[in-house]
Design a protein around this motif. Sequence first.
Motif, PDB file in Angstrom:
ATOM      1  N   GLY A   1       0.820  -1.201   0.000  1.00  0.00           N
ATOM      2  CA  GLY A   1       0.000   0.000   0.000  1.00  0.00           C
ATOM      3  C   GLY A   1       0.854   1.251   0.000  1.00  0.00           C
ATOM      4  O   GLY A   1       2.022   1.230  -0.371  1.00  0.00           O
ATOM      5  N   GLU A   2       0.264   2.362   0.432  1.00  0.00           N
ATOM      6  CA  GLU A   2       0.971   3.632   0.390  1.00  0.00           C
ATOM      7  C   GLU A   2       1.987   3.806   1.508  1.00  0.00           C
ATOM      8  O   GLU A   2       3.028   4.429   1.315  1.00  0.00           O
ATOM      9  CB  GLU A   2      -0.029   4.785   0.408  1.00  0.00           C
ATOM     10  N   SER A   3       1.687   3.298   2.696  1.00  0.00           N
ATOM     11  CA  SER A   3       2.635   3.511   3.797  1.00  0.00           C
ATOM     12  C   SER A   3       2.895   2.252   4.621  1.00  0.00           C
ATOM     13  O   SER A   3       3.507   2.313   5.680  1.00  0.00           O
ATOM     14  CB  SER A   3       2.143   4.637   4.716  1.00  0.00           C
TER      15      SER A   3
ATOM     16  N   LEU B   1      -1.088   0.131   7.741  1.00  0.00           N
ATOM     17  CA  LEU B   1      -1.548   1.444   7.318  1.00  0.00           C
ATOM     18  C   LEU B   1      -2.202   2.174   8.481  1.00  0.00           C
ATOM     19  O   LEU B   1      -2.848   1.536   9.319  1.00  0.00           O
ATOM     20  CB  LEU B   1      -2.533   1.308   6.158  1.00  0.00           C
TER      21      LEU B   1
END
Length: 150
Positions: free
Chosen positions: A72-74, A149
């Motif tokens: 994912g993003e983080s 996340l």
Amino acid sequence: MINQLKSEQIDELVADSVIGTLICFDRNEKVKFPITYVKEGEYVYSYSKDLEKIMVMRKDPAVLLKVFKVSGESGWLSANVLGIYEELDGINAEIARTILKDKLMACAIKDHSYEVHGLTPQYIQGIVESSNVIYRIHIIKKTGKYRSLP
């Protein structure tokens, strides 16, 4: 939040990846090498044309494989696999070559993003066949962490 991976999650992360960082120890100094590998049971199989790496592992067979995956993003997952280097020859090397070719080919065909790393089917066939040394790392201990996340 950073959490510990369970043993099964570590196995899955290492088995699903084929690129990692191998850390060897040369006169108490860490030496890092990128490697392409496959996990099969309690072993990680790889190959090398780089005799510097092999010479270091012959002197001190204790090695650490680090595998990292972005989620994912983080989020991320990270595994550390401590093991013992074992050089293969004869029938054991041929069995390992087959394991390497089959699993790496399946990854390259299934996920074309590996081409970014140069892992095309043609490259895999050639490099595994022509490698000077085929080896495995007997997994002794494994640890892992992940960041979920927010």
